[in-house]
Design a protein around this motif. Structure first.
Motif, short mmCIF file in Angstrom:
data_model
loop_
_atom_site.label_atom_id
_atom_site.label_comp_id
_atom_site.label_asym_id
_atom_site.label_seq_id
_atom_site.Cartn_x
_atom_site.Cartn_y
_atom_site.Cartn_z
N TYR A 36 64.36 79.47 5.03
CA TYR A 36 64.68 79.84 6.63
C TYR A 36 65.62 78.27 6.64
O TYR A 36 66.16 77.86 6.05
N THR A 37 65.84 78.87 8.03
CA THR A 37 66.97 77.49 8.53
C THR A 37 65.66 76.81 9.84
O THR A 37 65.29 78.15 10.83
N VAL A 38 66.12 75.56 10.26
CA VAL A 38 65.43 75.06 11.49
C VAL A 38 66.28 74.37 12.50
O VAL A 38 67.32 74.03 11.77
N ILE A 39 65.95 74.63 13.06
CA ILE A 39 67.03 74.28 14.58
C ILE A 39 66.42 73.81 15.60
O ILE A 39 65.70 73.96 15.98
N SER A 40 66.62 72.01 15.31
CA SER A 40 65.51 71.53 16.43
C SER A 40 66.23 71.12 17.29
O SER A 40 67.47 71.58 17.98
N ASN A 41 65.28 70.62 18.42
CA ASN A 41 65.91 70.02 20.74
C ASN A 41 66.41 71.61 21.01
O ASN A 41 67.75 70.69 21.28
N ILE A 42 66.18 72.43 20.48
CA ILE A 42 66.86 73.57 21.51
C ILE A 42 66.00 73.63 23.14
O ILE A 42 65.15 72.93 23.41
N SER A 43 67.09 74.31 23.71
CA SER A 43 66.95 73.73 24.80
C SER A 43 67.50 75.27 25.92
O SER A 43 67.88 76.06 25.49
N MET A 65 63.57 76.06 16.60
CA MET A 65 63.70 77.88 15.90
C MET A 65 63.69 77.94 14.96
O MET A 65 64.73 76.77 14.01
N VAL A 66 63.05 78.24 14.03
CA VAL A 66 63.00 78.91 12.80
C VAL A 66 63.34 80.06 12.71
O VAL A 66 62.79 80.93 13.53
N PHE A 67 64.46 80.95 11.41
CA PHE A 67 65.00 82.24 11.51
C PHE A 67 65.04 82.23 9.66
O PHE A 67 65.64 81.36 8.98
N THR A 68 64.22 83.26 9.18
CA THR A 68 64.59 83.91 8.32
C THR A 68 65.33 84.94 7.81
O THR A 68 64.81 86.34 9.11
N VAL A 69 65.50 85.32 6.64
CA VAL A 69 65.73 87.17 6.60
C VAL A 69 65.05 87.18 5.58
O VAL A 69 65.29 86.73 4.40
N VAL A 70 64.39 88.85 5.94
CA VAL A 70 63.20 88.78 4.38
C VAL A 70 63.36 90.57 4.43
O VAL A 70 63.90 91.05 5.41
N PRO A 71 63.08 91.07 3.21
CA PRO A 71 62.78 92.42 3.55
C PRO A 71 61.74 93.20 4.28
O PRO A 71 61.00 91.98 4.37
#
Length: 111
Positions: A36-43, A65-71
């Motif tokens: 997963y990827t974490v993007i901090s300090n989003i507006s 924001m945390v995003f992931t790609v899954v089955p």
């Protein structure tokens, strides 16, 4: 398409208060999302108005924001795990259809 074979997957984007990041990461680890990827300090602007992305004291006070790609079969367990969080706290979640060229990167350890 240049010899690529694309495989259908699901992308999940989760926007939460930074203080709940560990909960979300633990959930994704528990359902065995391969990453997963974490993007901090989003507006942005949402139901509660505009939210600044700058840090007030530390990153638990900002939106992430945390995003992931899954089955597809992993979507329901993730939704079930996030239900209690979203019942008590603000946040958003988006599930989208995506296609990946290297399916093995998103299904490690599965048969």
């Amino acid at each position: 398409m240049s010899g690529f074979i694309l495989h259908p997957m699901k992308e999940i984007k989760i926007i939460i208060e930074g203080e709940h990041l560990r909960f979300v990461c633990d959930l994704l680890d528990k359902v065995k999302a391969t990453g997963y990827t974490v993007i901090s300090n989003i507006s942005g602007k949402g139901h509660h108005g505009f939210h600044e992305g700058h840090l007030m004291f530390n990153d638990t006070n900002s939106e992430v924001m945390v995003f992931t790609v899954v089955p597809e079969e992993k979507v329901e367990p993730i939704l079930a795990g996030l239900g209690p969080l979203f019942n008590r706290h603000s946040g958003s979640m988006f599930v989208s259809d995506v296609a990946v060229s290297r399916r093995d990167r998103f299904t490690a350890g599965e048969k």
